[in-house]
Scaffold this active site. Structure first.
Site, mmCIF file in Angstrom:
data_model
loop_
_atom_site.group_PDB
_atom_site.id
_atom_site.type_symbol
_atom_site.label_atom_id
_atom_site.label_comp_id
_atom_site.label_asym_id
_atom_site.label_seq_id
_atom_site.Cartn_x
_atom_site.Cartn_y
_atom_site.Cartn_z
ATOM 1 N N ASP A 68 22.247 9.518 40.334
ATOM 2 C CA ASP A 68 21.113 10.427 40.156
ATOM 3 C C ASP A 68 20.819 11.142 41.484
ATOM 4 O OD1 ASP A 68 18.953 11.625 38.935
ATOM 5 O OD2 ASP A 68 17.589 9.960 39.343
ATOM 6 N N ASP A 76 15.642 15.883 33.770
ATOM 7 C CA ASP A 76 14.247 15.567 33.441
ATOM 8 C C ASP A 76 13.658 16.538 32.424
ATOM 9 O OD1 ASP A 76 14.626 13.537 35.203
ATOM 10 O OD2 ASP A 76 13.610 14.526 36.875
ATOM 11 N N GLU A 134 22.260 16.228 43.639
ATOM 12 C CA GLU A 134 22.479 17.693 43.791
ATOM 13 C C GLU A 134 22.823 18.060 45.238
ATOM 14 O OE1 GLU A 134 19.728 16.352 42.235
ATOM 15 O OE2 GLU A 134 20.780 16.511 40.313
HETATM 16 C C1 GLC Z 1 14.963 11.322 38.455
HETATM 17 C C2 GLC Z 1 15.883 11.142 37.256
HETATM 18 C C3 GLC Z 1 15.223 10.251 36.233
HETATM 19 C C4 GLC Z 1 14.888 8.912 36.896
HETATM 20 C C5 GLC Z 1 13.977 9.137 38.092
HETATM 21 C C6 GLC Z 1 13.684 7.855 38.845
HETATM 22 O O1 GLC Z 1 13.832 12.030 38.101
HETATM 23 O O2 GLC Z 1 16.264 12.363 36.701
HETATM 24 O O3 GLC Z 1 16.043 10.081 35.119
HETATM 25 O O4 GLC Z 1 14.274 8.066 35.985
HETATM 26 O O5 GLC Z 1 14.582 10.068 38.984
HETATM 27 O O6 GLC Z 1 14.837 7.288 39.327
#
Ligand code: GLC
Length: 797
Positions: free
Chosen positions: A385, A460, A388
């Site tokens: 995650d 998200d 980017e």
């Molecule tokens: C980011 C991710 C989400 C995750 C959050 C906390 O917003 O896109 O899916 O739950 O981080 O890690």
């Protein structure tokens, strides 16, 4: 504006031609008869992207002619005309019909450092694909930017999002072509937005380096793209089951309660995610000592009950002199840096962080080693995650330096491949430690080629109908861009999900390659049972349907791993020249596993407009047949999503199980929908988790239905893995089977009622009106014992 100028020299090489213009060097390379690469630069040498394309030019038959005004390069499928006076390129098909041509004046040009290719708009030209992009199926009239961006709670028309794939397909006059612009800088694609003359693609810097693909159909073009950038290997079977996530389930007792509830309620599920609260102060390669004091024990306990644990991995490493991973990476010099050598620091979850430079093989190798921490604890998959990379919604300064395989690059060139390389390293790390097991990585960011390493999800999203429908289009578009394994957060990540929205969302996602529910911190509970009895039963029904469809879904992933054609197909793939599939009312419709036509519909609608493309279709839940090429108004109560089966299809199903690795009842239920001619469908099986299938350990059972001669044959065509099915129950739709003969012996024909979803309870008082129960009535069929033989020929009348 700068232009290449006239061609000054040109020479043949084994796989194409190379030459010079007044200001540039250029090269046209033939990858095969349907793919030609065009490279042109004002520099002394080309600067290729080392990350996306994995194939090389093949020796292919081609011809090369010099004419007075132009050169002509021809493969059996594509003709490329190159104007001598200005290097204008025109692509035609084998019969000389123009597929794509440079604008006569602007063709290839430079504006400052930005390089562009301007293409004349063809009459009625449509554009599809471009990866994770919002908007309609036909991208005509729109402009998009490729620049990987952390976009929390994005609007359904926002751009750019997390992942970039500079590949699109153009359609006009019953012809299609694909263009992959292989440049990692920020790029813009304009599909006739704000002008009526051209489409163009442009990158802030770097070469004009693109692959032009042409073949008979969109599927062929997708396969050509997959030949270049790779395919998704068959995922572990458990990754195709239902996955439950939230930000975050903790402590360990809560995770156990979650798992227990699934099993107590007999709602199938395979995966539980551990989001950032599993860590000590959000530090990667740690487990929180208080909340997850015995991670290995916890994971073993869950595994014994058929659950897999996937943990989140954020690239940001906390700057903390007491924290070993930080110190190690620093001493090995593995982080992104400023040009003066100081490590770049940005803020994410743990506070100030450094970021491993995944474009450095040494950093990848180190990351791979570190993953053993999780593998030893029993973790089965990784969720990459914020890659980017995200720095609290801020942008990394452009002067930050990337190693870029030794070539060196600034953030401007490196950013778009950061997530791709993190996914690669994570995937490789898993294979390295959990040797014979298939890795599972779910990535938010990526670039062309991400499908080789990871499944992706659309970040998200928001708990709304609009987002639910946008998610379907994003997944369809990812499928049009090489990514077969993708999904969205069921229920929506941001905000609280309304009960009906959750019910509808989970029914649509049953037909989504990645089947994962997720919601953010401080939002209401969002598990299948969190919305009352009615929604729980609907959700359970659809999750069970997903597991019943597993033989079809698993076989579809096998097929996709060979062809690169996605498991979820926008109708623009099979019905590319049917205008109606592009209508706003129908553009979300898709085919799942080739034969299931799914019409996503908002949760607040009880009736909707659907479109059946050409051919005949059977309503999945009643078995009723409808002619294609027609629009219909269709009732869509919450418990029945409109889903149809293509005539001629053979749908392979099994009994529902609690999780994907649990043994089913041994019966393969084969639903055959009357069509024309011959239908061939095989069912692929292997152990579902190891890489042994790559050494040939799999089984394939081929079913051939000859509708003209009323004959069904069953053949075991690969048997090095023993099929787990011992009986086939065959059901026939749209045809009255009176007798079936196998080896001169009659098989017993029975008529049964088939229900793909179970009946919903009559609640008292009824929460939301009465529930109809849809059933396929009196379906004729018979059973065959698969242990009897390897080949069966059954005559029907
Ligand atoms: C980011 C991710 C989400 C995750 C959050 C906390 O917003 O896109 O899916 O739950 O981080 O890690």
């Amino acid at each position: 504006m700068d232009v290449p100028g006239g061609v000054t020299s040109c020479s043949l090489i084994d796989t194409g031609v190379k030459g010079k213009t007044e200001k540039c060097i250029f090269q046209l390379l033939i990858y095969d008869e349907s793919t030609v690469r065009v490279q042109i630069t004002r520099n002394d040498e080309f600067s290729p992207n080392p990350y996306s394309v994995i194939s090389s030019p093949k020796i292919t038959n081609f011809s090369w002619e010099e004419n007075k005004d132009f050169y002509l390069l021809k493969t059996s499928k594509i003709q490329v005309h190159i104007a001598k006076n200005n290097f204008r390129v025109i692509f035609k098909n084998a019969s000389g019909i123009t597929l794509n041509e440079d604008d006569p004046s602007f063709g290839i040009n430079w504006q400052g450092t930005a390089v562009s290719s301007y293409k004349k708009l063809q009459q009625w030209e449509k554009f599809i694909g471009l990866g994770e992009k919002t908007g309609g199926l036909n991208r005509y009239g729109q402009t998009y930017t490729n620049w990987n961006t952390d976009h929390f709670g994005y609007a359904t028309n926002a751009d750019p999002l997390y992942l970039s794939i500079p590949f699109y397909i153009g359609l006009h006059h019953d012809n299609c072509y694909g263009i992959f612009f292989d440049n990692t800088h920020k790029s813009t694609f304009n599909f006739g937005a704000g002008n009526n003359r051209f489409s163009y693609f442009t990158a802030e810097d770097g070469d004009l380096d693109y692959y032009f693909m042409h073949d008979e159909s969109v599927s062929d073009v997708l396969s050509a793209y997959a030949d270049l950038t790779g395919k998704t290997p068959i995922p572990p079977k458990w990754a195709l089951g239902y996955q439950q996530c939230r930000y975050s389930y903790f402590p360990d007792k809560e995770v156990i309660r979650l798992a227990t509830t699934f099993r107590d309620k007999e709602i199938p599920a395979d995966v539980i995610y551990l989001d950032i609260h599993h860590m000590e102060e959000y530090k990667v390669f740690t487990f929180d000592k208080k909340n997850f004091s015995k991670p290995a024990e916890l994971i073993k306990h869950l595994k014994d009950r058929g659950f897999r644990i996937v943990v989140i991995l954020d690239p940001g490493i906390k700057v903390d002199g007491e924290y070993l991973p930080y110190v190690e990476g620093k001493s090995k010099d593995l982080y992104l840096k400023y040009p003066d050598g100081e490590n770049y620091e940005g803020k994410v979850w743990p506070g100030w962080c450094v970021f491993p430079d995944f474009t450095n093989p040494e950093a990848r190798d180190w990351w791979e080693q570190k993953l053993n921490f999780y593998i030893e604890a029993g973790v089965d998959g990784f969720w990459t995650d914020m890659n980017e990379p995200a720095t609290w919604g801020q942008i990394v300064p452009d002067l930050v330096q990337f190693f870029f395989e030794g070539q060196g690059a600034s953030h401007k060139k490196g950013r778009n491949v950061y997530g791709l390389q993190m996914a690669r390293s994570t995937n490789n790390g898993q294979s390295r430690h959990a040797k014979s097991l298939r890795p599972f990585v779910l990535s938010r960011s990526g670039f062309a080629g991400i499908q080789r390493y990871a499944a992706v999800w659309t970040g998200d999203n928001v708990a709304s109908n609009e987002h639910m429908m946008a998610g379907v289009r994003l997944v369809n578009s990812l499928g049009l861009s090489g990514v077969s394994f993708s999904g969205y957060d069921i229920g929506g990540f941001v905000g609280n999900t309304a009960p009906h929205l959750f019910a509808r969302w989970i029914s649509i996602a049953t037909f989504c390659p990645l089947f994962r529910a997720h919601t953010m911190i401080n939002s209401n509970a969002s598990e299948p049972w969190a919305f009352g009895e009615e929604v729980e039963e609907i959700a359970k029904n659809y999750i069970r349907l997903r597991y019943k469809l597993m033989p079809t879904i698993y076989t579809a992933f096998h097929n996709s791993s060979k062809s690169g054609i996605p498991v979820t197909k926008s109708l623009s793939i099979d019905y590319s020249f049917d205008d109606k599939v592009f209508y706003t009312a129908f553009e979300n419709q898709f085919l799942f596993c080739d034969n299931l036509l799914v019409m996503p519909v908002e949760s607040n609608k009880e009736i909707t407009k659907i479109y059946l493309p050409k051919g005949d279709w059977y309503h999945l839940f009643t078995g009723e047949r409808f002619g294609g090429n027609q629009e219909m108004l269709w009732e869509c109560p919450l418990e029945y999503l409109p889903v149809f089966v293509k005539s001629g299809a053979i749908l392979a199903m099994q009994s529902a199980t609690n999780h994907a690795d649990e043994m089913h009842d041994g019966h393969l239920n084969l639903h055959i929908y009357k069509g024309q001619g011959l239908t061939k469908q095989f069912v692929y099986e292997d152990d579902g988790k190891s890489t042994a299938y790559q050494q040939g350990h799999f089984s394939k059972t081929l079913f051939t239905m000859d509708f003209e001669n009323n004959r069904l044959t069953i053949e075991k065509i690969a048997t090095s893995f023993k099929s787990e099915f011992n009986t086939v129950n065959v059901f026939f739709y749209g045809t009255a089977i009176k007798s079936a003969t196998l080896n001169e012996k009659g098989l017993k024909i029975t008529k049964s009622n088939v229900a793909f979803l179970d009946e919903i309870s009559s609640f008292d008082p009824l929460p939301d009106g009465s529930h109809s129960f849809k059933i396929c009535k009196k379906i004729p069929g018979f059973s065959v014992d698969l242990n009897d033989n390897d080949y069966f020929e059954i005559d029907l009348s």
